[in-house]
Design a protein around this motif. Structure first.
Motif, PDB file in Angstrom:
ATOM      1  N   ALA A 160      31.418  47.024  35.638  1.00 10.45           N
ATOM      2  CA  ALA A 160      31.904  48.573  35.749  1.00 10.45           C
ATOM      3  C   ALA A 160      32.810  48.706  36.540  1.00 10.45           C
ATOM      4  O   ALA A 160      33.513  49.768  36.555  1.00 10.45           O
ATOM      5  CB  ALA A 160      30.193  49.106  36.737  1.00 10.45           C
ATOM      6  N   ALA A 161      33.400  48.089  37.637  1.00  8.61           N
ATOM      7  CA  ALA A 161      33.656  48.028  38.473  1.00  8.61           C
ATOM      8  C   ALA A 161      35.812  47.731  38.027  1.00  8.61           C
ATOM      9  O   ALA A 161      36.970  48.479  37.687  1.00  8.61           O
ATOM     10  CB  ALA A 161      34.361  46.925  39.904  1.00  8.61           C
ATOM     11  N   ASP A 164      36.307  51.379  35.474  1.00  3.52           N
ATOM     12  CA  ASP A 164      36.103  51.737  36.879  1.00  3.52           C
ATOM     13  C   ASP A 164      37.673  53.595  36.000  1.00  3.52           C
ATOM     14  O   ASP A 164      38.936  52.717  36.357  1.00  3.52           O
ATOM     15  CB  ASP A 164      36.256  51.883  37.370  1.00  3.52           C
ATOM     16  CG  ASP A 164      36.622  53.048  38.514  1.00  3.52           C
ATOM     17  OD1 ASP A 164      35.328  54.024  38.417  1.00  3.52           O
ATOM     18  OD2 ASP A 164      37.000  53.529  39.870  1.00  3.52           O
ATOM     19  N   THR A 167      39.680  53.535  38.943  1.00  3.47           N
ATOM     20  CA  THR A 167      40.548  51.975  39.134  1.00  3.47           C
ATOM     21  C   THR A 167      41.824  52.313  38.608  1.00  3.47           C
ATOM     22  O   THR A 167      42.587  51.837  38.723  1.00  3.47           O
ATOM     23  CB  THR A 167      39.717  50.207  39.546  1.00  3.47           C
ATOM     24  OG1 THR A 167      38.803  50.805  40.507  1.00  3.47           O
ATOM     25  CG2 THR A 167      40.643  49.123  39.726  1.00  3.47           C
ATOM     26  N   ALA A 196      34.142  46.309  43.420  1.00 13.04           N
ATOM     27  CA  ALA A 196      35.387  46.817  43.218  1.00 13.04           C
ATOM     28  C   ALA A 196      36.464  46.533  43.558  1.00 13.04           C
ATOM     29  O   ALA A 196      37.494  46.723  43.989  1.00 13.04           O
ATOM     30  CB  ALA A 196      35.205  48.159  44.141  1.00 13.04           C
TER      31      ALA A 196
END
Length: 361
Positions: A160-161, A164, A167, A196
């Motif tokens: 997921a990070a 993102d 990001t 993250a």
């Protein structure tokens, strides 16, 4: 007058003696409660958030987890219950005296240890760091599994990070994922570290490494950098010997120059494993080469839409500095050493395959 002075002296001596005795008693009590209790391995193992680590010598290493949002009193109570400190009351006095808050994280306590030493460690934030090596050529999904197995962060959170949008915008990536921009290296992360932050640490490392290869690379448009990283990611999955990486890069550049399909098996493997979610194939068949997908470089000329792996320094340097050759083909001729045969014509390429099957190389 003499009797009065004598009485005053006696009273003063008594008071001073009493104060000294009380002071010594207080000091003795504090020293006692500060001193480490006799550690019980079984008592510690029964407690949540406490584990005894393998160690050598007389000292015992105990991993102690301070939970997010946990109060100092709760931490002290668990330390007392685990047999790591003698007194919760003394712990509370320490926390009142030192206003520095206890930091969330995992700590390695070398016991026996005094309460003051344990308190100093927990307010310092010097957590256990997990050493994890990310090999070259891994994808985001494979990296996520490795991080989860090491206890750094969950696979789901890392993926997921890595996708993102905030990001991706931060690093000006012209795509929908950080695929290819997470540098493969050895890292030290605390347990249960925010995903993250892991992604940012790996991305920062990537841009530092590529800038070290070419100081001007970061001034190029993001799309141009993405093409170089995409090419490097393919080279990473193809080369076996360092010295052959720039030659492979030269072959791919020559093919791109005439609009010829790259025909990289690595891109087909990426389609099968990362996009279709199937197991890694032991062998690629003709039907695999015909899978209709933008990442299949057998059907689609040019580079795929984005990187297919995390390239290391060798592959990145090869993409930035490809060898100038007339080669258009390469073939693995020695699986043991990873040596490839490079050729300029299709006939020579086919002949190399025949000689290899006959044992000519």
């Amino acid at each position: 007058m003499h009797k009065i002075a004598k009485r005053i002296f006696a009273i003063a001596a008594f008071v001073i003696g009493a104060v000294l005795l009380i002071g010594l008693a207080v000091i003795g009590t504090l020293v006692y409660f500060n001193s480490p209790p006799e550690f019980s391995h079984d008592a510690a193992m029964d407690k949540d958030g406490v584990s005894v680590e393998p160690s050598e010598g007389e000292e015992i290493s105990v991993r102690f987890d301070v939970r997010r949002g946990e109060s100092a009193v709760s931490v002290g109570r668990r330390l007392e219950d685990s047999g790591l400190i003698r007194s919760l009351l003394f712990w509370q006095l320490l926390c009142r005296f030192d206003k520095e808050p206890i930091k969330t994280g995992s700590y390695l306590l070398e016991v026996p240890a005094s309460q003051i030493a344990i308190h100093r460690l927990l307010v310092s934030g010097r957590q256990i760091l997990l050493r994890i090596t990310i090999p070259e050529g891994l994808t985001v999904k494979k990296t996520a599994r490795l991080l989860e197995s090491a206890g750094v962060c969950t696979e789901e959170d890392f993926i997921a990070a890595a996708v993102d949008p905030e990001t991706i915008d931060r690093y000006r990536i012209p795509g929908e994922s950080m695929e290819g921009y997470l540098y493969p290296d050895t890292y030290l992360f605390p347990p249960e570290y925010p995903a993250a932050r892991v992604v940012r640490a790996m991305a920062d490392n990537f841009f530092a490494k590529i800038a070290g290869i070419d100081g001007d690379i970061l001034s190029k448009p993001p799309e141009e950098l993405n093409r170089l990283v995409t090419l490097a990611s393919i080279i990473e999955r193809e080369y076996r010997l360092d010295e052959e990486a720039p030659v492979m890069a030269g072959v791919f550049v020559n093919r791109l120059g005439i609009g010829m399909a790259l025909q990289s098996c690595a891109t087909v493997e990426y389609v099968i494993t990362e996009i279709q979610g199937r197991p890694h194939p032991g062998t690629l068949y003709a039907r695999d080469l015909e899978i209709r997908d933008p990442y299949n470089t057998y059907l689609r000329p040019g580079l795929p839409p984005g990187p297919i792996s995390s390239p290391g320094t060798v592959a990145l340097r090869a993409a930035l500095e490809p060898a100038e050759t007339r080669y258009m083909y390469f073939r693995l001729v020695d699986p043991a050493s990873g040596k490839h045969y490079f050729s300029t014509t299709l006939d020579d390429h086919i002949r190399a395959g025949v000689l290899y099957l006959k044992g000519g190389f």
